[in-house]
Structure formats: C-alpha cells, structure tokens
Write a protein that holds these residues in place. Structure first.
Motif, mmCIF file in Angstrom:
data_model
loop_
_atom_site.group_PDB
_atom_site.id
_atom_site.type_symbol
_atom_site.label_atom_id
_atom_site.label_comp_id
_atom_site.label_asym_id
_atom_site.label_seq_id
_atom_site.Cartn_x
_atom_site.Cartn_y
_atom_site.Cartn_z
ATOM 1 N N PHE A 107 0.807 -1.214 0.000
ATOM 2 C CA PHE A 107 0.000 0.000 0.000
ATOM 3 C C PHE A 107 0.848 1.277 0.000
ATOM 4 C CE2 PHE A 107 -2.765 -3.229 1.977
ATOM 5 C CZ PHE A 107 -3.811 -3.195 1.075
ATOM 6 N N ARG A 108 2.159 1.099 -0.133
ATOM 7 C CA ARG A 108 3.094 2.223 -0.245
ATOM 8 C C ARG A 108 3.083 3.125 0.981
ATOM 9 N NH1 ARG A 108 7.057 1.490 -3.243
ATOM 10 N NH2 ARG A 108 7.331 3.738 -3.481
ATOM 11 N N SER A 109 2.615 2.621 2.121
ATOM 12 C CA SER A 109 2.712 3.422 3.344
ATOM 13 C C SER A 109 4.157 3.573 3.785
ATOM 14 C CB SER A 109 1.882 2.779 4.465
ATOM 15 O OG SER A 109 2.276 1.429 4.672
ATOM 16 N N ILE A 110 5.044 2.735 3.252
ATOM 17 C CA ILE A 110 6.463 2.869 3.537
ATOM 18 C C ILE A 110 6.978 4.244 3.132
ATOM 19 C CG2 ILE A 110 7.012 1.783 1.327
ATOM 20 C CD1 ILE A 110 9.116 1.587 4.514
ATOM 21 N N THR A 111 6.396 4.821 2.071
ATOM 22 C CA THR A 111 6.842 6.147 1.631
ATOM 23 C C THR A 111 6.521 7.209 2.679
ATOM 24 O OG1 THR A 111 4.752 6.524 0.469
ATOM 25 C CG2 THR A 111 6.544 5.510 -0.775
ATOM 26 N N LEU A 112 5.421 7.038 3.419
ATOM 27 C CA LEU A 112 5.079 7.988 4.467
ATOM 28 C C LEU A 112 6.046 7.877 5.639
ATOM 29 C CD1 LEU A 112 1.195 7.586 4.491
ATOM 30 C CD2 LEU A 112 2.556 9.339 3.341
ATOM 31 N N TYR A 113 6.402 6.646 5.989
ATOM 32 C CA TYR A 113 7.338 6.460 7.099
ATOM 33 C C TYR A 113 8.710 7.046 6.763
ATOM 34 C CZ TYR A 113 3.887 3.143 8.902
ATOM 35 O OH TYR A 113 2.744 2.567 9.373
ATOM 36 N N LEU A 114 9.177 6.806 5.545
ATOM 37 C CA LEU A 114 10.500 7.281 5.158
ATOM 38 C C LEU A 114 10.509 8.785 4.904
ATOM 39 C CD1 LEU A 114 11.710 4.409 2.783
ATOM 40 C CD2 LEU A 114 12.103 4.707 5.234
ATOM 41 N N ALA A 115 9.335 9.386 4.667
ATOM 42 C CA ALA A 115 9.274 10.832 4.491
ATOM 43 C C ALA A 115 9.443 11.555 5.820
ATOM 44 C CB ALA A 115 7.940 11.223 3.852
ATOM 45 N N ARG A 116 9.182 10.855 6.912
ATOM 46 C CA ARG A 116 9.380 11.436 8.240
ATOM 47 C C ARG A 116 10.833 11.227 8.666
ATOM 48 N NH1 ARG A 116 4.488 12.301 10.922
ATOM 49 N NH2 ARG A 116 2.669 11.670 9.699
ATOM 50 N N PRO A 117 11.244 11.832 9.771
ATOM 51 C CA PRO A 117 12.649 11.671 10.199
ATOM 52 C C PRO A 117 12.921 10.278 10.763
ATOM 53 C CG PRO A 117 11.435 12.978 11.794
ATOM 54 C CD PRO A 117 10.523 12.785 10.618
ATOM 55 N N MET A 118 12.773 9.273 9.911
ATOM 56 C CA MET A 118 13.066 7.899 10.304
ATOM 57 C C MET A 118 13.930 7.255 9.230
ATOM 58 S SD MET A 118 10.571 4.605 10.959
ATOM 59 C CE MET A 118 9.752 5.339 12.365
ATOM 60 N N PRO A 119 15.203 7.016 9.503
ATOM 61 C CA PRO A 119 16.065 6.371 8.505
ATOM 62 C C PRO A 119 15.587 4.956 8.180
ATOM 63 C CG PRO A 119 17.352 7.362 10.283
ATOM 64 C CD PRO A 119 15.922 7.379 10.716
ATOM 65 N N ARG A 120 15.980 4.472 7.024
ATOM 66 C CA ARG A 120 15.585 3.114 6.613
ATOM 67 C C ARG A 120 16.080 2.073 7.602
ATOM 68 N NH1 ARG A 120 14.588 3.506 0.787
ATOM 69 N NH2 ARG A 120 15.053 5.651 0.167
ATOM 70 N N THR A 121 17.289 2.264 8.101
ATOM 71 C CA THR A 121 17.835 1.293 9.055
ATOM 72 C C THR A 121 16.960 1.210 10.299
ATOM 73 O OG1 THR A 121 20.080 1.750 8.284
ATOM 74 C CG2 THR A 121 19.851 0.679 10.424
ATOM 75 N N VAL A 122 16.509 2.356 10.796
ATOM 76 C CA VAL A 122 15.656 2.372 11.982
ATOM 77 C C VAL A 122 14.327 1.689 11.680
ATOM 78 C CG1 VAL A 122 14.428 3.848 13.606
ATOM 79 C CG2 VAL A 122 16.745 4.433 12.894
ATOM 80 N N TYR A 123 13.764 1.953 10.503
ATOM 81 C CA TYR A 123 12.498 1.319 10.126
ATOM 82 C C TYR A 123 12.642 -0.198 10.154
ATOM 83 C CZ TYR A 123 8.730 -0.442 7.203
ATOM 84 O OH TYR A 123 7.671 -1.173 6.738
ATOM 85 N N VAL A 124 13.682 -0.731 9.529
ATOM 86 C CA VAL A 124 13.876 -2.180 9.460
ATOM 87 C C VAL A 124 14.075 -2.771 10.855
ATOM 88 C CG1 VAL A 124 15.432 -3.996 8.651
ATOM 89 C CG2 VAL A 124 14.772 -2.148 7.109
ATOM 90 N N LEU A 125 14.939 -2.149 11.650
ATOM 91 C CA LEU A 125 15.235 -2.686 12.978
ATOM 92 C C LEU A 125 14.019 -2.621 13.900
ATOM 93 C CD1 LEU A 125 18.837 -1.280 13.589
ATOM 94 C CD2 LEU A 125 18.168 -3.565 12.815
#
Length: 289
Positions: A107-125
């Motif tokens: 659903f491409r909500s990942i784009t919303l998370y990454l648009a905020r101050p959250m690095p990809r590494t933090v998202y995955v972990l």
C-alpha cells in the motif's frame, strides 16, 4: 477578517528515539490485533490461547499429581516446549510478518514512514523488534507459566530457575531467528498470500526435512549427518544451542555432540540473524521514499 483562532503548535517536539519507540509499540500491538478490527484479533489471540493451553494442563498435572506420578521435574522441559508447539509458532509468525512488512510495501505506506525523520535502518530494525517481541511473548509466557507451576509443585527452586533462564534464552534466540527469516521472506513480495506461503515453507518444511534426515541418520548409524542437518531449521538449531550451552534434555534425534559442533551451532545463529538483517537493509535501499 474573521479570526478562526488557529494557533501554531508550541509544545515540545519529540525526536527520533520517541518516534522509533512509538513505531515499535504500534507494531507490537498490531501483531496481536490490538487497535485493529475484531477479525484481526481472532488468529493471533487464538494461537496465543492454544500456546497457553498445553502449559496449563502440564502445570495442573504437575501440581495435583506430582507425588502420585513420582515427578521430580517438568513433564515437558523448557527447551522442548517450543518444539512441541512449533506448528502454532510457525503459523503465528507466517501470518504476522506479512502484516507488518508486506502491507507497507503493497500500500506504499512505507513512503510515508520514510518521508518522516526515520532512517531506513531504523524502520527495518524497529519492525524486526516488534515482530521478535511479539514472538517472544508467544513463546515465553507459556514457559513462565511452567516455571511458576514448578515452584508451586515445590520443585527445587535453584535448579528450576537455572533451567527456566536457559529456556528463556532459547526463546529469545528462536524469536530472533524466526522474525528475521520471516521478515526477509515477507519483504520479497507485496502479496500477503505468497508471503505467508513462503514463510510456512521456510519454517515448517525445513523442520520436517531436517527431522526426517536426522531420523534416517540415526537409523543408518551416521549421527554426524544428523547433527549437520540440524543447522538448517531454526527450531533444531536453537535447541542445539541450548543443548551445547546448558546441557538441556535432548529434543532431537541427533543433538550437537562436542564443543566444536556446539560452537558451529552458535556461529550459524549469529550468521543467520546478521545475514537476514543485512539482506533486509539491502532490500529497503531499493525502496524509493
């Protein structure tokens, strides 16, 4: 001009740590269907109840019939319980990993998370941490129940505490392994059905193949083949680590024998977790914000 009374936000602005913690708690709640529709709660709560039911029965038998049956230890050891309930654990992980991972990609909500101050590494972990914590709750709570039942049955407290802590270490390792592997499979497809099937194949089929090979190895007098085969299933791998470190009761036909094989089991756990995390990070580097 009419003043609508809008005011800018003047309160404290939280940083990345608070964002990550909120994301973790939300993921953990969603894994058990909390904060979601009633239908989303049915499967995880049912599996959790089914995980507790055998432990409750074992505790009841131990407390009520300890002297009659001559019991001086747990009927099912802490290290063996996850193996006996591995079907329930696998279904839980297979159902919830895509809910946390595949849905964001589909659903491409990942784009919303990454648009905020959250690095990809933090998202995955954080996603991995939410799934691992939920899996640890699923595995660890029945072990805690067995431990409390053992104390109520007046089993030696020191011995029981040591065995329980060894079982909980195995639960932590198993939760990490299952979460990393299932999240990696779920990240490879945006279709939830394919992700669920993929996780089931990785967890259940691998366990079936490994135990079959181990049984044949014992029957043909080649236990070393069975020991090596145990490296290819998360359940037998973690049980082998517990066997090597804490000398727990054997739960597989060919547990690791010797310090070298035990060290190999530990090394494989570390490599699988590290490799899965690295592969997930590589996967999300290709996701555009």
């Amino acid at each position: 001009m009419h003043d609508l009374g809008y005011r800018p936000y003047a309160g404290p602005r939280l940083g990345g740590r608070e964002i990550a913690w909120s994301f973790f708690v939300t993921g953990l709640r969603n894994t058990f269907g909390l904060g979601r529709s009633g239908r989303s709660k049915v499967l995880p709560m049912t599996l959790f109840a089914m995980m507790l039911l055998p432990a409750l029965i074992l505790v009841g038998v131990l407390v009520q019939a300890k002297d009659v049956l001559g019991l001086d230890a747990q009927i099912v050891s802490y290290s063996t319980y996850p193996l006996t309930t591995q079907l329930l654990i696998s279904v839980f992980v297979a159902a919830q990993a895509p809910a946390l991972i595949s849905r964001d990609l589909r659903f491409r909500s990942i784009t919303l998370y990454l648009a905020r101050p959250m690095p990809r590494t933090v998202y995955v972990l954080v996603r991995l941490a939410s799934l691992a914590a939920a899996t640890l709750v699923l595995i660890g709570v029945p072990l805690l129940l067995l431990y409390l039942g053992g104390l109520l049955a007046d089993l030696p407290a020191g011995r029981e505490t040591g065995r329980f802590l060894g079982g909980m270490l195995g639960a932590v390792l198993l939760a990490l392994l299952l979460s990393c592997l299932s999240a990696l499979v779920a990240a490879l497809t945006v279709r939830r059905g394919l992700a669920v099937a993929g996780v089931i194949v990785v967890l259940l089929v691998s366990y079936t193949v490994v135990t079959t090979v181990q049984g044949i190895a014992v029957g043909t007098g080649h236990p070393r083949v069975g020991e090596v085969a145990g490296l290819f299933s998360p359940f037998t791998l973690v049980n082998g680590v517990q066997r090597a470190l804490f000398d727990v009761p054997r739960a597989t036909p060919t547990p690791p024998a010797g310090a070298a094989m035990g060290a190999l089991y530990v090394a494989v756990v570390v490599l699988v977790v590290a490799g899965s995390v690295a592969a997930l990070l590589a996967r999300y580097r290709r996701v555009s914000p």
